[in-house]
Motif scaffolding. Structure first.
Motif, PDB file in Angstrom:
ATOM      1  N   CYS A   3     -34.550  -8.488   2.112  1.00 42.94           N
ATOM      2  CA  CYS A   3     -34.106  -7.834   0.874  1.00 42.94           C
ATOM      3  C   CYS A   3     -32.597  -7.721   0.767  1.00 42.94           C
ATOM      4  O   CYS A   3     -32.071  -6.881   0.031  1.00 42.94           O
ATOM      5  N   GLY A   4     -31.886  -8.582   1.508  1.00 43.68           N
ATOM      6  CA  GLY A   4     -30.446  -8.704   1.323  1.00 43.68           C
ATOM      7  C   GLY A   4     -29.570  -7.832   2.178  1.00 43.68           C
ATOM      8  O   GLY A   4     -28.362  -7.780   1.970  1.00 43.68           O
ATOM      9  N   LEU A   5     -30.151  -7.144   3.172  1.00 44.38           N
ATOM     10  CA  LEU A   5     -29.369  -6.243   4.010  1.00 44.38           C
ATOM     11  C   LEU A   5     -29.586  -6.571   5.484  1.00 44.38           C
ATOM     12  O   LEU A   5     -30.419  -5.953   6.160  1.00 44.38           O
ATOM     13  N   PRO A   6     -28.874  -7.568   6.021  1.00 46.98           N
ATOM     14  CA  PRO A   6     -28.973  -7.848   7.454  1.00 46.98           C
ATOM     15  C   PRO A   6     -28.507  -6.646   8.286  1.00 46.98           C
ATOM     16  O   PRO A   6     -27.701  -5.830   7.820  1.00 46.98           O
ATOM     17  N   VAL A   7     -29.016  -6.570   9.503  1.00 45.21           N
ATOM     18  CA  VAL A   7     -28.657  -5.474  10.419  1.00 45.21           C
ATOM     19  C   VAL A   7     -27.908  -6.105  11.593  1.00 45.21           C
ATOM     20  O   VAL A   7     -28.521  -6.568  12.554  1.00 45.21           O
ATOM     21  N   PRO A   8     -26.572  -6.136  11.532  1.00 45.30           N
ATOM     22  CA  PRO A   8     -25.809  -6.848  12.556  1.00 45.30           C
ATOM     23  C   PRO A   8     -25.672  -6.093  13.879  1.00 45.30           C
ATOM     24  O   PRO A   8     -25.306  -6.676  14.888  1.00 45.30           O
ATOM     25  N   PHE A   9     -25.967  -4.797  13.854  1.00 44.73           N
ATOM     26  CA  PHE A   9     -25.850  -4.002  15.080  1.00 44.73           C
ATOM     27  C   PHE A   9     -27.201  -3.902  15.785  1.00 44.73           C
ATOM     28  O   PHE A   9     -28.254  -4.139  15.180  1.00 44.73           O
ATOM     29  N   GLU A  10     -27.171  -3.542  17.049  1.00 39.56           N
ATOM     30  CA  GLU A  10     -28.406  -3.388  17.809  1.00 39.56           C
ATOM     31  C   GLU A  10     -28.889  -1.950  17.732  1.00 39.56           C
ATOM     32  O   GLU A  10     -28.119  -1.014  17.945  1.00 39.56           O
ATOM     33  N   TRP A  11     -30.167  -1.789  17.398  1.00 37.61           N
ATOM     34  CA  TRP A  11     -30.767  -0.467  17.427  1.00 37.61           C
ATOM     35  C   TRP A  11     -30.916  -0.005  18.877  1.00 37.61           C
ATOM     36  O   TRP A  11     -30.978  -0.814  19.801  1.00 37.61           O
ATOM     37  N   PHE A  20     -32.521 -14.665   6.283  1.00 40.47           N
ATOM     38  CA  PHE A  20     -33.665 -14.183   5.508  1.00 40.47           C
ATOM     39  C   PHE A  20     -33.222 -13.734   4.115  1.00 40.47           C
ATOM     40  O   PHE A  20     -34.009 -13.734   3.167  1.00 40.47           O
ATOM     41  N   ALA A  21     -31.941 -13.316   4.001  1.00 38.65           N
ATOM     42  CA  ALA A  21     -31.440 -12.760   2.739  1.00 38.65           C
ATOM     43  C   ALA A  21     -31.488 -13.758   1.590  1.00 38.65           C
ATOM     44  O   ALA A  21     -31.467 -13.355   0.423  1.00 38.65           O
ATOM     45  N   ASP A  22     -31.584 -15.058   1.897  1.00 35.88           N
ATOM     46  CA  ASP A  22     -31.716 -16.050   0.828  1.00 35.88           C
ATOM     47  C   ASP A  22     -32.956 -15.767  -0.027  1.00 35.88           C
ATOM     48  O   ASP A  22     -32.962 -16.045  -1.237  1.00 35.88           O
ATOM     49  N   MET A  23     -33.987 -15.217   0.601  1.00 32.68           N
ATOM     50  CA  MET A  23     -35.218 -14.935  -0.140  1.00 32.68           C
ATOM     51  C   MET A  23     -35.003 -13.814  -1.150  1.00 32.68           C
ATOM     52  O   MET A  23     -35.411 -13.914  -2.315  1.00 32.68           O
ATOM     53  N   GLY A  24     -34.367 -12.742  -0.719  1.00 30.42           N
ATOM     54  CA  GLY A  24     -34.086 -11.640  -1.628  1.00 30.42           C
ATOM     55  C   GLY A  24     -33.156 -12.055  -2.754  1.00 30.42           C
ATOM     56  O   GLY A  24     -33.336 -11.647  -3.914  1.00 30.42           O
ATOM     57  N   GLN A  25     -32.166 -12.867  -2.421  1.00 28.95           N
ATOM     58  CA  GLN A  25     -31.230 -13.337  -3.450  1.00 28.95           C
ATOM     59  C   GLN A  25     -31.958 -14.204  -4.480  1.00 28.95           C
ATOM     60  O   GLN A  25     -31.656 -14.142  -5.694  1.00 28.95           O
ATOM     61  N   THR A  26     -32.912 -14.999  -4.025  1.00 29.15           N
ATOM     62  CA  THR A  26     -33.702 -15.829  -4.938  1.00 29.15           C
ATOM     63  C   THR A  26     -34.510 -14.966  -5.892  1.00 29.15           C
ATOM     64  O   THR A  26     -34.593 -15.246  -7.096  1.00 29.15           O
ATOM     65  N   ILE A  27     -35.104 -13.910  -5.370  1.00 28.79           N
ATOM     66  CA  ILE A  27     -35.894 -13.013  -6.216  1.00 28.79           C
ATOM     67  C   ILE A  27     -34.993 -12.259  -7.189  1.00 28.79           C
ATOM     68  O   ILE A  27     -35.338 -12.074  -8.365  1.00 28.79           O
ATOM     69  N   ALA A  28     -33.830 -11.841  -6.717  1.00 25.83           N
ATOM     70  CA  ALA A  28     -32.877 -11.178  -7.617  1.00 25.83           C
ATOM     71  C   ALA A  28     -32.504 -12.097  -8.772  1.00 25.83           C
ATOM     72  O   ALA A  28     -32.435 -11.672  -9.938  1.00 25.83           O
ATOM     73  N   PRO A  81     -26.674  -9.728  -8.474  1.00 28.24           N
ATOM     74  CA  PRO A  81     -26.826 -10.425  -7.191  1.00 28.24           C
ATOM     75  C   PRO A  81     -26.692  -9.475  -6.004  1.00 28.24           C
ATOM     76  O   PRO A  81     -25.983  -8.467  -6.071  1.00 28.24           O
ATOM     77  N   LEU A  82     -27.373  -9.805  -4.927  1.00 30.44           N
ATOM     78  CA  LEU A  82     -27.273  -9.019  -3.704  1.00 30.44           C
ATOM     79  C   LEU A  82     -25.983  -9.357  -2.972  1.00 30.44           C
ATOM     80  O   LEU A  82     -25.350 -10.382  -3.233  1.00 30.44           O
ATOM     81  N   ALA A  83     -25.630  -8.513  -2.020  1.00 26.85           N
ATOM     82  CA  ALA A  83     -24.371  -8.701  -1.288  1.00 26.85           C
ATOM     83  C   ALA A  83     -24.460  -9.872  -0.314  1.00 26.85           C
ATOM     84  O   ALA A  83     -23.432 -10.429   0.087  1.00 26.85           O
ATOM     85  N   ASN A  84     -25.687 -10.255   0.074  1.00 26.46           N
ATOM     86  CA  ASN A  84     -25.856 -11.320   1.064  1.00 26.46           C
ATOM     87  C   ASN A  84     -26.905 -12.300   0.599  1.00 26.46           C
ATOM     88  O   ASN A  84     -27.806 -11.968  -0.172  1.00 26.46           O
ATOM     89  N   GLY A  85     -26.792 -13.533   1.088  1.00 27.95           N
ATOM     90  CA  GLY A  85     -27.790 -14.541   0.808  1.00 27.95           C
ATOM     91  C   GLY A  85     -27.400 -15.497  -0.301  1.00 27.95           C
ATOM     92  O   GLY A  85     -26.607 -15.182  -1.183  1.00 27.95           O
ATOM     93  N   LYS A  86     -27.966 -16.689  -0.222  1.00 30.38           N
ATOM     94  CA  LYS A  86     -27.745 -17.743  -1.232  1.00 30.38           C
ATOM     95  C   LYS A  86     -29.093 -18.075  -1.855  1.00 30.38           C
ATOM     96  O   LYS A  86     -30.047 -18.406  -1.166  1.00 30.38           O
ATOM     97  N   ALA A  87     -29.175 -17.973  -3.166  1.00 36.14           N
ATOM     98  CA  ALA A  87     -30.452 -18.177  -3.861  1.00 36.14           C
ATOM     99  C   ALA A  87     -30.926 -19.617  -3.720  1.00 36.14           C
ATOM    100  O   ALA A  87     -30.133 -20.564  -3.750  1.00 36.14           O
ATOM    101  N   CYS A  88     -32.235 -19.773  -3.551  1.00 34.98           N
ATOM    102  CA  CYS A  88     -32.851 -21.111  -3.575  1.00 34.98           C
ATOM    103  C   CYS A  88     -33.016 -21.530  -5.031  1.00 34.98           C
ATOM    104  O   CYS A  88     -33.451 -20.738  -5.867  1.00 34.98           O
ATOM    105  N   GLU A  89     -32.696 -22.756  -5.315  1.00 32.03           N
ATOM    106  CA  GLU A  89     -32.881 -23.276  -6.672  1.00 32.03           C
ATOM    107  C   GLU A  89     -34.314 -23.799  -6.770  1.00 32.03           C
ATOM    108  O   GLU A  89     -34.669 -24.797  -6.146  1.00 32.03           O
ATOM    109  N   LEU A  90     -35.131 -23.143  -7.552  1.00 32.76           N
ATOM    110  CA  LEU A  90     -36.566 -23.407  -7.566  1.00 32.76           C
ATOM    111  C   LEU A  90     -37.031 -24.229  -8.756  1.00 32.76           C
ATOM    112  O   LEU A  90     -38.174 -24.700  -8.761  1.00 32.76           O
ATOM    113  N   ASN A  91     -36.189 -24.404  -9.761  1.00 33.40           N
ATOM    114  CA  ASN A  91     -36.654 -25.102 -10.979  1.00 33.40           C
ATOM    115  C   ASN A  91     -35.995 -26.472 -11.141  1.00 33.40           C
ATOM    116  O   ASN A  91     -35.012 -26.775 -10.504  1.00 33.40           O
TER     117      ASN A  91
END
Length: 404
Positions: free
Chosen positions: A105-113, A379-387, A394-404
């Protein structure tokens, strides 16, 4: 606003990612190893036998996505996909459920939990002392890394006799508490988990999970569907927030609301198993004609991945595949459906933890062009595509897939 549907087949990884060796997972391949086990007869049992039978998922493009990810063939029937297919690697630091969903959903978690060491008595003494005091309980059991079903079998009787809740963890950032619904009480378990979440927050532990169960040692203990996840809220906006900001609605089917701490969720519907969750999806598709319906099919992970049950995982995939035509029958012209996963959990792999893998990226809809989307860098490419599909900011991260 148009409508989108995300179906997370929880743990259906498509092969180890480039950094899997850092997690001890090099060579893992949830989907591929299930296919191979079915083809060789190693996934045969009284409920299923033979090659994996998932014609609808293959028709959408899941098989081609898996072949693209692993870089070599699989013993499946090759069909011309009707959907857009590819795979994505994770850039978040972990291989846990929240990180995977948030990154989708466009929010990667770069730190370790934070996590707990893999030793006996793995929880800090100060944490347990405060849990006893603030939770008003006389003691705890287990206090170790364990499988959820095994720990209940091991400590279930003692828990009933003593009243001590069973506290355990895994390789994920999680503190889990199992307790008997009747002898301990469901609401009491939920309240104790709230206390535990406050206590583990300073340790940067992502989730506290209530794991209620019923039964007895003679007939067997069984976990119920009253699981509850208390999750640290996302630390920034996600696709869900962006949809709501655009006056759209987000429907959680299953544990999605818990994973996002209900941030950006309009309402939640639940069910006791995968097929019940698909039923709920179908019901929501009849009612909700715009925004996002977000589904997590948890049985793949909880019942079969973690328990290393290859035949069970295969049968669950086959059962889900049979429901695909029902979902298709409810689609309207501008709908976009995404099938993906949040991590792997290879049932052929040693141990019982998640595995660091690529995940499927399979988009389907009446207006979607069948094509190979290749490897997606996050994974953020998926959220960006849906957006982009929903025509929201647009979301802060990700590159949308061109579907059409």
């Amino acid at each position: 606003m148009k409508r989108a549907i995300i179906l997370v087949l929880d743990s259906l990884g498509l092969g180890s990612s480039e950094d899997a060796h850092l997690y001890g997972d090099q060579g893992s391949d949830t989907f591929g190893h299930i296919i191979e086990a079915c083809d060789s007869g190693k996934a045969n049992n009284s409920d299923r036998s033979g090659p994996l039978k998932i014609p609808n998922l293959l028709r959408w493009g899941l098989g081609e996505a898996a072949i693209e990810s692993r870089g070599n063939s699989l013993p499946i029937q090759r069909v011309k996909p009707e959907g857009a297919f590819g795979f994505a690697k994770e850039i978040s630091a972990g291989k846990d459920t929240p990180s995977g969903h948030w990154e989708i959903c466009g929010l990667p978690v770069p730190f370790e939990w934070g996590t707990f060491p893999k030793i006996d008595n793995c929880f800090p003494r100060s944490l347990i002392d405060e849990l006893l005091k603030q939770g008003n309980i006389p003691g705890t059991l287990a206090n170790k890394h364990a499988s959820g079903t095994q720990v209940i079998e091991e400590f279930g009787d003692e828990h009933i006799q003593s009243g001590f809740p069973i506290c355990y963890t895994s390789a994920d950032s999680v503190f889990q508490i199992a307790a008997h619904e009747e002898h301990f009480g469901l609401e009491r378990l939920y309240e104790l988990c709230k206390v535990a979440k406050r206590l583990v927050d300073p340790l940067n532990i992502t989730r506290v999970i209530a794991r209620p169960f019923v039964g007895n040692s003679k007939d067997g203990f069984k976990r119920t569907s009253n699981r509850k996840d208390l999750t640290t809220p996302p630390n920034d906006f996600t696709l869900l927030d962006q949809i709501q900001e655009a006056n759209g609605q987000v429907i959680s089917v299953g544990k999605i609301g818990d994973i996002f701490s209900n941030q950006g969720v309009s309402y939640t519907v639940k069910a006791s198993n995968n097929m019940g969750l698909v039923d709920q999806l179908i019901n929501e598709m009849d009612k909700v004609k715009d925004g996002l319906i977000f589904v997590n099919l948890v049985d793949f992970d909880t019942h079969y991945g973690h328990r290393r049950d290859v035949p069970g995982y295969a049968l669950a995939l086959e059962k889900f595949d049979k429901r695909i035509p029902e979902i298709e029958s409810k689609l309207i012209d501008d709908d976009l459906v995404l099938i993906t996963a949040d991590h792997g959990c290879d049932p052929t792999w040693p141990g019982s933890d998640h595995t660091r893998e690529h995940v499927p990226v399979v988009f389907y809809g009446k207006s979607i062009k069948a094509q190979n989307l290749g490897k997606r860098e996050t994974f953020a490419d998926m959220g960006q595509t849906i957006a982009q599909h929903l025509k929201i900011k647009p979301l802060a991260n990700g590159k949308a897939c061109e579907l059409n």
